[in-house]
Design a protein around this motif. Structure first.
Motif, PDB file in Angstrom:
ATOM      1  N   PRO A  18       0.813  -1.219   0.000  1.00  0.00           N
ATOM      2  CA  PRO A  18       0.000   0.000   0.000  1.00  0.00           C
ATOM      3  C   PRO A  18       0.850   1.274   0.000  1.00  0.00           C
ATOM      4  O   PRO A  18       0.473   2.257  -0.619  1.00  0.00           O
ATOM      5  CB  PRO A  18      -0.814  -0.105   1.294  1.00  0.00           C
ATOM      6  CG  PRO A  18      -0.883  -1.566   1.565  1.00  0.00           C
ATOM      7  CD  PRO A  18       0.406  -2.147   1.067  1.00  0.00           C
ATOM      8  N   CYS A  19       1.972   1.265   0.666  1.00  0.00           N
ATOM      9  CA  CYS A  19       2.836   2.449   0.679  1.00  0.00           C
ATOM     10  C   CYS A  19       3.955   2.339  -0.349  1.00  0.00           C
ATOM     11  O   CYS A  19       4.223   3.274  -1.082  1.00  0.00           O
ATOM     12  CB  CYS A  19       3.454   2.646   2.056  1.00  0.00           C
ATOM     13  SG  CYS A  19       2.271   3.233   3.285  1.00  0.00           S
ATOM     14  N   HIS A  20       4.634   1.177  -0.372  1.00  0.00           N
ATOM     15  CA  HIS A  20       5.855   1.078  -1.174  1.00  0.00           C
ATOM     16  C   HIS A  20       5.612   0.698  -2.632  1.00  0.00           C
ATOM     17  O   HIS A  20       6.532   0.793  -3.443  1.00  0.00           O
ATOM     18  CB  HIS A  20       6.833   0.093  -0.533  1.00  0.00           C
ATOM     19  CG  HIS A  20       7.494   0.668   0.688  1.00  0.00           C
ATOM     20  ND1 HIS A  20       8.613   1.460   0.634  1.00  0.00           N
ATOM     21  CD2 HIS A  20       7.173   0.583   2.007  1.00  0.00           C
ATOM     22  CE1 HIS A  20       8.965   1.829   1.856  1.00  0.00           C
ATOM     23  NE2 HIS A  20       8.103   1.317   2.708  1.00  0.00           N
ATOM     24  N   GLY A  21       4.408   0.254  -2.967  1.00  0.00           N
ATOM     25  CA  GLY A  21       4.087  -0.050  -4.360  1.00  0.00           C
ATOM     26  C   GLY A  21       4.531  -1.437  -4.790  1.00  0.00           C
ATOM     27  O   GLY A  21       5.325  -2.077  -4.126  1.00  0.00           O
ATOM     28  N   TYR A  22       4.014  -1.882  -5.960  1.00  0.00           N
ATOM     29  CA  TYR A  22       4.289  -3.243  -6.452  1.00  0.00           C
ATOM     30  C   TYR A  22       5.763  -3.527  -6.634  1.00  0.00           C
ATOM     31  O   TYR A  22       6.253  -4.602  -6.326  1.00  0.00           O
ATOM     32  CB  TYR A  22       3.574  -3.469  -7.788  1.00  0.00           C
ATOM     33  CG  TYR A  22       2.168  -3.978  -7.615  1.00  0.00           C
ATOM     34  CD1 TYR A  22       1.949  -5.290  -7.201  1.00  0.00           C
ATOM     35  CD2 TYR A  22       1.077  -3.159  -7.845  1.00  0.00           C
ATOM     36  CE1 TYR A  22       0.660  -5.751  -7.014  1.00  0.00           C
ATOM     37  CE2 TYR A  22      -0.211  -3.622  -7.667  1.00  0.00           C
ATOM     38  CZ  TYR A  22      -0.415  -4.923  -7.249  1.00  0.00           C
ATOM     39  OH  TYR A  22      -1.676  -5.387  -7.072  1.00  0.00           O
ATOM     40  N   THR A  23       6.493  -2.550  -7.168  1.00  0.00           N
ATOM     41  CA  THR A  23       7.901  -2.809  -7.450  1.00  0.00           C
ATOM     42  C   THR A  23       8.812  -2.276  -6.355  1.00  0.00           C
ATOM     43  O   THR A  23      10.022  -2.393  -6.450  1.00  0.00           O
ATOM     44  CB  THR A  23       8.310  -2.137  -8.778  1.00  0.00           C
ATOM     45  OG1 THR A  23       8.034  -0.727  -8.649  1.00  0.00           O
ATOM     46  CG2 THR A  23       7.539  -2.699  -9.951  1.00  0.00           C
ATOM     47  N   GLY A  24       8.223  -1.682  -5.318  1.00  0.00           N
ATOM     48  CA  GLY A  24       9.045  -1.128  -4.245  1.00  0.00           C
ATOM     49  C   GLY A  24       9.620   0.232  -4.591  1.00  0.00           C
ATOM     50  O   GLY A  24      10.606   0.660  -4.002  1.00  0.00           O
ATOM     51  N   ASP A  25       8.980   0.930  -5.543  1.00  0.00           N
ATOM     52  CA  ASP A  25       9.497   2.253  -5.917  1.00  0.00           C
ATOM     53  C   ASP A  25       8.950   3.364  -5.012  1.00  0.00           C
ATOM     54  O   ASP A  25       9.252   4.539  -5.197  1.00  0.00           O
ATOM     55  CB  ASP A  25       9.158   2.556  -7.386  1.00  0.00           C
ATOM     56  CG  ASP A  25       7.654   2.528  -7.631  1.00  0.00           C
ATOM     57  OD1 ASP A  25       6.900   2.275  -6.672  1.00  0.00           O
ATOM     58  OD2 ASP A  25       7.227   2.744  -8.776  1.00  0.00           O
ATOM     59  N   ASN A  36       5.730   4.140  -4.617  1.00  0.00           N
ATOM     60  CA  ASN A  36       4.585   4.830  -5.205  1.00  0.00           C
ATOM     61  C   ASN A  36       3.279   4.065  -4.986  1.00  0.00           C
ATOM     62  O   ASN A  36       2.468   3.934  -5.890  1.00  0.00           O
ATOM     63  CB  ASN A  36       4.839   5.041  -6.704  1.00  0.00           C
ATOM     64  CG  ASN A  36       3.963   6.127  -7.259  1.00  0.00           C
ATOM     65  OD1 ASN A  36       3.490   6.979  -6.504  1.00  0.00           O
ATOM     66  ND2 ASN A  36       3.732   6.088  -8.554  1.00  0.00           N
ATOM     67  N   GLY A  37       3.081   3.531  -3.787  1.00  0.00           N
ATOM     68  CA  GLY A  37       1.878   2.769  -3.476  1.00  0.00           C
ATOM     69  C   GLY A  37       0.627   3.636  -3.464  1.00  0.00           C
ATOM     70  O   GLY A  37       0.711   4.865  -3.474  1.00  0.00           O
ATOM     71  N   ILE A  38      -0.514   2.978  -3.410  1.00  0.00           N
ATOM     72  CA  ILE A  38      -1.798   3.688  -3.524  1.00  0.00           C
ATOM     73  C   ILE A  38      -2.012   4.662  -2.347  1.00  0.00           C
ATOM     74  O   ILE A  38      -2.535   5.750  -2.521  1.00  0.00           O
ATOM     75  CB  ILE A  38      -2.955   2.657  -3.641  1.00  0.00           C
ATOM     76  CG1 ILE A  38      -4.249   3.315  -4.081  1.00  0.00           C
ATOM     77  CG2 ILE A  38      -3.184   1.899  -2.363  1.00  0.00           C
ATOM     78  CD1 ILE A  38      -4.413   3.340  -5.560  1.00  0.00           C
ATOM     79  N   VAL A  39      -1.558   4.259  -1.166  1.00  0.00           N
ATOM     80  CA  VAL A  39      -1.696   5.134   0.008  1.00  0.00           C
ATOM     81  C   VAL A  39      -0.866   6.400  -0.192  1.00  0.00           C
ATOM     82  O   VAL A  39      -1.321   7.515   0.072  1.00  0.00           O
ATOM     83  CB  VAL A  39      -1.245   4.397   1.293  1.00  0.00           C
ATOM     84  CG1 VAL A  39      -1.060   5.365   2.453  1.00  0.00           C
ATOM     85  CG2 VAL A  39      -2.256   3.334   1.673  1.00  0.00           C
ATOM     86  N   SER A  40       0.333   6.190  -0.721  1.00  0.00           N
ATOM     87  CA  SER A  40       1.217   7.326  -0.941  1.00  0.00           C
ATOM     88  C   SER A  40       0.629   8.266  -2.002  1.00  0.00           C
ATOM     89  O   SER A  40       0.637   9.489  -1.836  1.00  0.00           O
ATOM     90  CB  SER A  40       2.584   6.821  -1.375  1.00  0.00           C
ATOM     91  OG  SER A  40       3.473   7.895  -1.480  1.00  0.00           O
ATOM     92  N   ILE A  71       5.302  12.237   4.235  1.00  0.00           N
ATOM     93  CA  ILE A  71       6.672  11.892   3.833  1.00  0.00           C
ATOM     94  C   ILE A  71       6.582  10.645   2.972  1.00  0.00           C
ATOM     95  O   ILE A  71       6.144   9.603   3.455  1.00  0.00           O
ATOM     96  CB  ILE A  71       7.552  11.627   5.066  1.00  0.00           C
ATOM     97  CG1 ILE A  71       7.636  12.906   5.884  1.00  0.00           C
ATOM     98  CG2 ILE A  71       8.937  11.143   4.651  1.00  0.00           C
ATOM     99  CD1 ILE A  71       8.274  12.738   7.223  1.00  0.00           C
ATOM    100  N   PRO A  72       6.926  10.727   1.682  1.00  0.00           N
ATOM    101  CA  PRO A  72       6.756   9.568   0.807  1.00  0.00           C
ATOM    102  C   PRO A  72       7.679   8.424   1.212  1.00  0.00           C
ATOM    103  O   PRO A  72       8.790   8.670   1.687  1.00  0.00           O
ATOM    104  CB  PRO A  72       7.111  10.100  -0.584  1.00  0.00           C
ATOM    105  CG  PRO A  72       7.756  11.408  -0.381  1.00  0.00           C
ATOM    106  CD  PRO A  72       7.495  11.887   0.995  1.00  0.00           C
TER     107      PRO A  72
END
Ligand code: HEC
Length: 214
Positions: A118-125, A127-131, A143-144
């Protein structure tokens, strides 16, 4: 010849016979906090203290008892520094305390998708949906999450990543109480896989498939 009283008596009896069903239906559909009247008690009701309740037996009046200082509950002696704290010889461990298997990797992926994605995104970049949502609200205090693919995070030893998950870091919360020890290590293994996938070269592809990509 049917006697004259038969019809009225029959109707009344029929109506009375429906009353128990009506009562049952009423009780079943009514919400009540009262305990139901019970004819045979069995062991349905027993005296007990519920969570957060008061118990006058103890000086502090709490029914929930805190841990006794200086004692360790059975099965919670966390002696192994490598496994529980990600450290070997006082430094962050650079290897895993268990064998990394494909099963562990699958588990890590699943846990990552539940807790971190949710925070770190699928690839860990990062850019998750929460962010994304937090950014779009533009409240200026978000803070991203950091990307796993910077040189800094890629060079972190696995023990340090394990510690970040267990205890949190700066504005990221701790997950040690929600995710079990083995699962936290599995997530670390999956982060390593994500890092590798995002920084892969053609040489990481099996030789047989390289020509297809080129
Ligand atoms: C609520 C959002 C959120 C979740 C969920 C979350 N993180 Fe983070 N994470 C962050 C933020 C924000 C940072 C950057 C913290 C900072 O720099 O203040 C961060 C930083 C990190 C870092 C870099 C730490 C460093 O050494 O600088 C790692 C590694 C990391 N997170 C792993 C994880 C893992 C693994 C999970 C899942 C168990 C997870 N995070 C879940 C928000 C989150």
């Amino acid at each position: 010849m049917i006697p004259r009283w038969f019809l009225p008596v029959g109707i009344i009896t029929l109506c009375l016979a429906l009353v128990p069903f009506a009562i049952v239906a009423k009780i079943r559909s009514t919400k009540s906090t009262e305990t139901r009247p019970q004819i045979i008690f069995d062991m349905d009701q027993q005296p007990k203290f519920k969570a957060q309740a008061v118990n006058g037996l103890f000086a502090d009046g709490r029914a929930m008892r805190p841990r006794v200082p200086g004692t360790i509950p059975r099965g919670e002696l966390q002696e192994d520094d490598h496994l529980y704290r990600g450290k070997t010889g006082g430094e962050w461990a650079t290897d895993f305390p268990m064998e990394v298997t494909s099963r562990m990797m699958q588990r890590g992926r699943e846990r990552y998708d539940i807790f971190c994605l949710p925070c770190h995104g699928y690839t860990g970049d990062g850019n998750g949906i929460v962010s994304q949502r937090a950014e779009s609200l533009r409240e200026g205090i978000w803070i991203p999450p950091l990307s796993y693919h910077s040189d800094v995070i890629r060079s972190k030893p696995v023990g340090n990543l394990f510690n970040t998950i267990s205890n949190g870091i700066r504005s990221m919360p701790a997950y040690g109480t929600q995710i079990g020890t083995e699962d936290r290590w599995a997530i670390v293994a999956y982060i390593r896989a994500l890092q590798r996938s995002q920084n892969a070269t053609i040489d990481d592809v099996p030789a047989a498939k390289q020509s297809k990509l080129r």
